[in-house]
Design an enzyme around this catalytic site. Structure first.
Site, PDB file in Angstrom:
ATOM      1  CG  MET A  54      -1.883  -1.149   1.291  1.00 52.49           C
ATOM      2  SD  MET A  54      -2.979  -1.058   2.726  1.00 52.49           S
ATOM      3  CE  MET A  54      -3.970   0.381   2.295  1.00 52.49           C
ATOM      4  CD  GLU A  63      -7.315  -1.638  -4.547  1.00 46.80           C
ATOM      5  OE1 GLU A  63      -6.723  -2.598  -3.995  1.00 46.80           O
ATOM      6  OE2 GLU A  63      -7.135  -0.447  -4.212  1.00 46.80           O
TER       7      GLU A  63
END
Length: 217
Positions: A11, A87
């Site tokens: 992330m 994602e």
């Protein structure tokens, strides 16, 4: 020849930014694509970057059939040169296999973006299947950093400021804002050592940073 490419990183490494940049670069050369995402922190049917970039996207649900969607679109006269899949760690292994089929049989480029491991340091099933099937797996060169300054390699989840290693795998949250109060659910990137010690930036301020004692003596 079309390719299935998997771009991965922790992330805060710029995956969604790169996804949008990839779409821009290809569309600027006259190519036509589709953008997919799921569980984006900004909400459904959009892909957002922490730099403030935003684009409409098609929401991927567990029952979405990429093959049927693509074939239907082509049959009705649409042009599709590439797919952007953000994602992608949240996609099912079956969906990843379908994306590989689209590359091989329809000669459509597929660019996937996602993280490898969850907050428990275990591979996401979708990411694992991508590593197994992708023509290329690329690690983003922009390194996210742990609070200590080392390269971040793990994603940590915090609940009300406390790091947890158990719970539902998919819980939407954003990178912790260290200037504000603890969020109900947030994420923080850490190096392996501090993830193993559950030593987040907030906890590091409250405890001694002395190294752990050696397991002997």
């Amino acid at each position: 020849m079309a390719e299935l490419t998997f771009w991965t990183g922790t992330m805060d490494a710029g995956k969604s930014t790169l996804a949008l940049q990839t779409n821009h670069n290809h569309s600027a050369r006259g190519r036509s694509g589709r953008i997919f995402t799921t569980h984006d922190r900004g909400g459904e049917q959009q892909i957002t970057s922490r730099l403030g970039l935003r684009h409409d996207a098609l929401e991927v649900t567990p029952d979405l059939d990429f093959w049927q969607y693509t074939v239907d679109a082509l049959t009705h006269g649409a042009r599709i040169d590439y797919l952007i899949c953000d994602e992608a760690q949240f996609y099912t292994p079956g969906q990843i296999e379908t994306l590989a089929k689209i590359v091989d049989e329809l000669q459509i480029d597929v660019f996937c973006f996602g993280i490898l491991t969850d907050f428990r340091t275990r591979l996401f099933p979708g990411a694992a299947r991508l590593v197994e099937l992708a023509d290329r797996t690329e690690v983003l060169q922009v390194e996210a950093l742990c609070w200590c300054g080392k390269r971040a390699t793990h994603n940590a989840r915090t609940e009300d400021g406390i790091m947890v290693v158990e719970g539902e795998v998919v819980v939407v949250g954003d990178v912790e804002d260290l200037q504000g109060p603890p969020a109900e659910v947030a994420y923080e990137v850490l190096c392996r050592q501090h993830h193993r010690r559950k030593l987040t930036a907030a906890r590091a301020k409250a405890v001694s940073l002395a190294p752990e004692p050696l397991p002997f003596g």
